[in-house]
Design a protein around this motif. Structure first.
Motif, PDB file in Angstrom:
ATOM      1  N   MET A 121      70.437 -12.352 108.158  1.00  0.00           N
ATOM      2  CA  MET A 121      71.719 -12.233 107.462  1.00  0.00           C
ATOM      3  C   MET A 121      72.605 -13.409 107.847  1.00  0.00           C
ATOM      4  SD  MET A 121      74.463  -9.084 107.603  1.00  0.00           S
ATOM      5  CE  MET A 121      75.769  -8.978 106.385  1.00  0.00           C
ATOM      6  N   LYS A 122      73.352 -13.937 106.865  1.00  0.00           N
ATOM      7  CA  LYS A 122      74.271 -15.040 107.118  1.00  0.00           C
ATOM      8  C   LYS A 122      75.715 -14.572 106.929  1.00  0.00           C
ATOM      9  CE  LYS A 122      71.555 -19.204 106.284  1.00  0.00           C
ATOM     10  NZ  LYS A 122      71.522 -20.476 105.523  1.00  0.00           N
ATOM     11  N   ILE A 123      76.538 -14.936 107.896  1.00  0.00           N
ATOM     12  CA  ILE A 123      77.941 -14.505 107.927  1.00  0.00           C
ATOM     13  C   ILE A 123      78.810 -15.724 108.184  1.00  0.00           C
ATOM     14  CG2 ILE A 123      79.610 -12.979 109.093  1.00  0.00           C
ATOM     15  CD1 ILE A 123      76.966 -11.538 110.231  1.00  0.00           C
ATOM     16  N   VAL A 124      79.974 -15.790 107.562  1.00  0.00           N
ATOM     17  CA  VAL A 124      80.945 -16.841 107.874  1.00  0.00           C
ATOM     18  C   VAL A 124      82.104 -16.242 108.658  1.00  0.00           C
ATOM     19  CG1 VAL A 124      82.775 -18.283 106.902  1.00  0.00           C
ATOM     20  CG2 VAL A 124      80.453 -18.541 106.079  1.00  0.00           C
ATOM     21  N   HIS A 125      82.441 -16.890 109.766  1.00  0.00           N
ATOM     22  CA  HIS A 125      83.624 -16.552 110.559  1.00  0.00           C
ATOM     23  C   HIS A 125      84.669 -17.637 110.320  1.00  0.00           C
ATOM     24  CE1 HIS A 125      85.455 -16.815 114.914  1.00  0.00           C
ATOM     25  NE2 HIS A 125      86.337 -16.355 114.045  1.00  0.00           N
ATOM     26  N   THR A 126      85.829 -17.232 109.844  1.00  0.00           N
ATOM     27  CA  THR A 126      86.944 -18.146 109.646  1.00  0.00           C
ATOM     28  C   THR A 126      88.226 -17.426 110.050  1.00  0.00           C
ATOM     29  OG1 THR A 126      88.132 -19.500 108.004  1.00  0.00           O
ATOM     30  CG2 THR A 126      87.132 -17.480 107.215  1.00  0.00           C
ATOM     31  N   SER A 127      89.303 -18.168 110.230  1.00  0.00           N
ATOM     32  CA  SER A 127      90.561 -17.549 110.646  1.00  0.00           C
ATOM     33  C   SER A 127      91.719 -18.488 110.378  1.00  0.00           C
ATOM     34  CB  SER A 127      90.528 -17.203 112.148  1.00  0.00           C
ATOM     35  OG  SER A 127      90.564 -18.383 112.926  1.00  0.00           O
ATOM     36  N   ASP A 128      92.916 -17.977 110.577  1.00  0.00           N
ATOM     37  CA  ASP A 128      94.138 -18.795 110.594  1.00  0.00           C
ATOM     38  C   ASP A 128      94.283 -19.656 109.351  1.00  0.00           C
ATOM     39  OD1 ASP A 128      95.372 -18.436 113.502  1.00  0.00           O
ATOM     40  OD2 ASP A 128      93.193 -18.493 113.694  1.00  0.00           O
ATOM     41  N   TRP A 129      94.126 -19.019 108.181  1.00  0.00           N
ATOM     42  CA  TRP A 129      94.330 -19.757 106.933  1.00  0.00           C
ATOM     43  C   TRP A 129      95.795 -20.167 106.771  1.00  0.00           C
ATOM     44  CZ3 TRP A 129      91.386 -16.305 102.820  1.00  0.00           C
ATOM     45  CH2 TRP A 129      90.018 -16.352 103.090  1.00  0.00           C
ATOM     46  N   HIS A 130      96.702 -19.299 107.132  1.00  0.00           N
ATOM     47  CA  HIS A 130      98.149 -19.560 106.999  1.00  0.00           C
ATOM     48  C   HIS A 130      98.524 -19.931 105.561  1.00  0.00           C
ATOM     49  CE1 HIS A 130      99.514 -19.177 111.181  1.00  0.00           C
ATOM     50  NE2 HIS A 130      98.327 -19.636 111.511  1.00  0.00           N
ATOM     51  N   LEU A 131      97.995 -19.183 104.615  1.00  0.00           N
ATOM     52  CA  LEU A 131      98.327 -19.445 103.211  1.00  0.00           C
ATOM     53  C   LEU A 131      99.840 -19.395 103.025  1.00  0.00           C
ATOM     54  CD1 LEU A 131      95.640 -17.221 101.405  1.00  0.00           C
ATOM     55  CD2 LEU A 131      95.496 -19.654 101.970  1.00  0.00           C
ATOM     56  N   GLY A 132     100.378 -20.384 102.329  1.00  0.00           N
ATOM     57  CA  GLY A 132     101.821 -20.467 102.121  1.00  0.00           C
ATOM     58  C   GLY A 132     102.517 -21.387 103.104  1.00  0.00           C
ATOM     59  N   HIS A 133     101.777 -21.922 104.062  1.00  0.00           N
ATOM     60  CA  HIS A 133     102.359 -22.820 105.054  1.00  0.00           C
ATOM     61  C   HIS A 133     102.883 -24.095 104.391  1.00  0.00           C
ATOM     62  CE1 HIS A 133     102.792 -24.975 108.853  1.00  0.00           C
ATOM     63  NE2 HIS A 133     102.095 -25.978 108.354  1.00  0.00           N
ATOM     64  N   SER A 134     104.028 -24.552 104.862  1.00  0.00           N
ATOM     65  CA  SER A 134     104.560 -25.839 104.412  1.00  0.00           C
ATOM     66  C   SER A 134     104.699 -26.747 105.622  1.00  0.00           C
ATOM     67  CB  SER A 134     105.902 -25.675 103.701  1.00  0.00           C
ATOM     68  OG  SER A 134     106.857 -25.108 104.569  1.00  0.00           O
ATOM     69  N   LEU A 135     104.600 -28.048 105.393  1.00  0.00           N
ATOM     70  CA  LEU A 135     104.654 -29.024 106.474  1.00  0.00           C
ATOM     71  C   LEU A 135     105.893 -29.885 106.307  1.00  0.00           C
ATOM     72  CD1 LEU A 135     103.106 -30.127 108.951  1.00  0.00           C
ATOM     73  CD2 LEU A 135     101.991 -31.753 107.396  1.00  0.00           C
ATOM     74  N   TYR A 136     106.906 -29.593 107.121  1.00  0.00           N
ATOM     75  CA  TYR A 136     108.161 -30.339 107.080  1.00  0.00           C
ATOM     76  C   TYR A 136     108.693 -30.484 105.656  1.00  0.00           C
ATOM     77  CZ  TYR A 136     106.636 -31.152 111.795  1.00  0.00           C
ATOM     78  OH  TYR A 136     106.199 -30.953 113.086  1.00  0.00           O
ATOM     79  N   GLY A 137     108.703 -29.347 104.964  1.00  0.00           N
ATOM     80  CA  GLY A 137     109.278 -29.298 103.626  1.00  0.00           C
ATOM     81  C   GLY A 137     108.300 -29.498 102.491  1.00  0.00           C
ATOM     82  N   ARG A 138     107.067 -29.927 102.780  1.00  0.00           N
ATOM     83  CA  ARG A 138     106.095 -30.143 101.715  1.00  0.00           C
ATOM     84  C   ARG A 138     105.218 -28.910 101.543  1.00  0.00           C
ATOM     85  NH1 ARG A 138     105.023 -34.873  99.225  1.00  0.00           N
ATOM     86  NH2 ARG A 138     103.984 -33.354  97.891  1.00  0.00           N
ATOM     87  N   ARG A 139     105.187 -28.387 100.309  1.00  0.00           N
ATOM     88  CA  ARG A 139     104.325 -27.254 100.000  1.00  0.00           C
ATOM     89  C   ARG A 139     102.869 -27.705 100.009  1.00  0.00           C
ATOM     90  NH1 ARG A 139     107.167 -22.823 100.598  1.00  0.00           N
ATOM     91  NH2 ARG A 139     105.738 -21.709  99.253  1.00  0.00           N
ATOM     92  N   VAL A 179      87.456 -12.807 108.234  1.00  0.00           N
ATOM     93  CA  VAL A 179      88.695 -13.580 108.377  1.00  0.00           C
ATOM     94  C   VAL A 179      89.473 -12.973 109.539  1.00  0.00           C
ATOM     95  CG1 VAL A 179      90.741 -14.497 107.229  1.00  0.00           C
ATOM     96  CG2 VAL A 179      88.689 -13.967 105.873  1.00  0.00           C
ATOM     97  N   ALA A 180      89.557 -13.714 110.653  1.00  0.00           N
ATOM     98  CA  ALA A 180      90.098 -13.151 111.894  1.00  0.00           C
ATOM     99  C   ALA A 180      91.601 -13.386 112.045  1.00  0.00           C
ATOM    100  CB  ALA A 180      89.347 -13.728 113.086  1.00  0.00           C
ATOM    101  N   GLY A 181      92.361 -12.989 111.041  1.00  0.00           N
ATOM    102  CA  GLY A 181      93.815 -12.954 111.158  1.00  0.00           C
ATOM    103  C   GLY A 181      94.548 -14.201 110.723  1.00  0.00           C
ATOM    104  N   ASP A 182      95.887 -14.074 110.640  1.00  0.00           N
ATOM    105  CA  ASP A 182      96.766 -15.120 110.109  1.00  0.00           C
ATOM    106  C   ASP A 182      96.320 -15.554 108.722  1.00  0.00           C
ATOM    107  OD1 ASP A 182      98.176 -14.910 112.423  1.00  0.00           O
ATOM    108  OD2 ASP A 182      97.933 -16.979 113.052  1.00  0.00           O
ATOM    109  N   VAL A 183      96.126 -14.556 107.874  1.00  0.00           N
ATOM    110  CA  VAL A 183      95.769 -14.839 106.482  1.00  0.00           C
ATOM    111  C   VAL A 183      96.919 -15.594 105.820  1.00  0.00           C
ATOM    112  CG1 VAL A 183      95.083 -13.832 104.276  1.00  0.00           C
ATOM    113  CG2 VAL A 183      94.419 -12.715 106.428  1.00  0.00           C
ATOM    114  N   PHE A 184      98.130 -15.099 106.044  1.00  0.00           N
ATOM    115  CA  PHE A 184      99.328 -15.715 105.466  1.00  0.00           C
ATOM    116  C   PHE A 184     100.166 -16.335 106.570  1.00  0.00           C
ATOM    117  CE2 PHE A 184      98.275 -12.177 102.530  1.00  0.00           C
ATOM    118  CZ  PHE A 184      98.073 -12.922 101.375  1.00  0.00           C
ATOM    119  N   ASP A 185     101.085 -17.198 106.157  1.00  0.00           N
ATOM    120  CA  ASP A 185     101.960 -17.865 107.113  1.00  0.00           C
ATOM    121  C   ASP A 185     103.233 -17.073 107.378  1.00  0.00           C
ATOM    122  OD1 ASP A 185     102.168 -20.366 108.698  1.00  0.00           O
ATOM    123  OD2 ASP A 185     104.006 -20.666 107.539  1.00  0.00           O
TER     124      ASP A 185
END
Length: 413
Positions: free
Chosen positions: A1-19, A45-51
């Motif tokens: 079986m193949k599994i992907v582990h990812t985390s900390d997407w922070h969808l919605g994050h902006s960088l110093y004002g830039r979307r 997905v191990a958390g921090d889905v959104f920012d």
């Protein structure tokens, strides 16, 4: 079986004002391609889905569109497991859990009893092929009930014991479901493991369980064949253990992460044995820190301007000379597709006073951090979880969400 582990997407994050909506869209598209190319059967997905606790509508659309596509007919992915991180709202993530479960998307926003957190995931033959202890970010109230007169050191000890007990009970439930079969048990967590590394502006919010800042690796029982962690943005193993890993964030969250490898991990199971390997995430938007004296800064900015590649830059002046018109000097050397998002003088504050290395730069704080600090200043005598403060926080989150939604609609039009 193949599994992907990812985390900390922070969808919605902006960088110093830039979307960064386009970067997130490209990442999720790349992740979808990886799922199909590698025949990934489960995604964790191990958390921090959104920012933020209440993301805007455009950000929510990215999330739900991805979940719909990754579980659609023809996709090899049979299961998606998502846990809440520290900025995620447990209630927000849990709200659509019913409809999502019909798509084999399993969401754990708030901490639950072991029999609710531990998932037995079936293969195409209907037999259990994977057990996941879907433990989310554990908040104070999930671990310990404070009593009047409790000493701080006793409180810390009880908090640590509460976390260890939570994982112990999850492991017992997992072993009960495994029932001696040769199938893997995975656990999730969103926390700061002792010895983990961070960088200056990587966006990792202060994480404190009570006053317990970090946890030891022995909090995870040996029954766990792999522990998928989130919160720290650098890919790393915990105390050298291959089975306990952070994947880090897939996108750089700040200029300290510029040039660093970002990855997801592919887990391959053979019976209960789990092996993992990192897969580098492409760079969707180049970030670069330009630093040095004025001559070195101007030379590098000219090179980046001539490269005709989209670059977001931070300028850090570290020279000995005083440059009173630093911003103007920088802007004179910016052209093409180069954008300078931030300019700092390492020697001086804007008012010309000596810089205090321990003083926070307002640009490094998000709006929720600023509001939280203002609350502490205005109500120093109140307990952090005071009901009235919680009401103020909730009202502030709703206001921020409305503003972000209006911004997204404006950008879309």
């Amino acid at each position: 079986m193949k599994i992907v582990h990812t985390s900390d997407w922070h969808l919605g994050h902006s960088l110093y004002g830039r979307r960064r909506h386009e970067e997130f869209r490209q990442f999720l598209s790349w992740l979808m391609e990886l799922v199909h190319r590698e025949g990934i059967e489960a995604l964790i997905v191990a958390g921090d889905v959104f920012d933020s606790a209440v993301p805007g509508t455009q950000t929510q659309s990215l999330y739900y569109d991805f979940l719909r596509e990754v579980t659609a007919a023809g996709s090899p992915c049979r299961h998606v497991v998502i846990i809440a991180g520290s900025p995620d709202s447990p209630a927000f993530l849990d709200a659509p859990a019913g409809p999502l479960s019909s798509m084999h998307v399993h969401v754990t926003g708030r901490a639950r009893a072991p029999e609710e957190e531990v998932l037995a995931l079936d293969g195409p033959d209907g037999e259990t092929e994977l057990i996941v202890c879907a433990v989310p970010f554990l908040r104070d109230r999930d671990l310990y009930r404070a009593k009047d007169g409790d000493a701080m050191d006793a409180r810390d000890r009880l908090m640590a014991e509460g976390m260890k007990e939570h994982y112990r009970l999850a492991a017992l439930e997992a072993e009960r479901l495994r029932a001696g079969r040769d199938i893997p048990v995975l656990a999730t967590g969103h926390l700061f493991a002792t010895g983990g590394s961070t960088s200056g502006d990587d966006g990792v919010r202060d994480l404190c369980v009570g006053s317990l800042g970090q946890v030891e690796a022995d909090v995870f029982p040996a029954a766990f064949d792999y522990v998928a962690l989130g919160h720290l943005h650098a890919a790393q193993k915990v105390h050298g253990e291959e089975r306990i890993r952070y994947t880090g964030s897939p996108l750089p969250m700040g200029f300290d992460e510029a040039g660093r490898r970002h990855e997801v991990r592919i887990l391959t199971t053979n019976g209960a044995k789990v092996e993992s390997c990192g897969v580098a995430v492409p760079e969707f938007q180049r970030l670069e820190r330009v630093e040095g004296d004025m001559e070195a800064i101007e030379r590098r900015l000219d090179e980046l301007s001539a490269a005709k590649e989209s670059v977001w830059a931070e300028v850090l002046h570290t020279g000995e000379e005083n440059v009173p018109e630093l911003r103007r000097r920088v802007e004179e050397h910016v052209s093409g597709r180069l954008e300078v998002l931030r300019i700092r003088n390492a020697r001086l504050l804007p008012e010309g006073m000596d810089a205090d290395p321990e003083q926070d730069d307002l640009e490094e704080l998000d709006v929720e951090d600023v509001f939280e600090r203002r609350l502490r200043e205005a109500y120093p005598e109140r307990a952090p979880k005071d009901p009235e403060l919680e009401e103020l926080r909730e009202a502030f989150r709703e206001t921020v969400a409305a503003v972000r939604e209006a911004e997204e609609e404006s950008c879309a039009s």
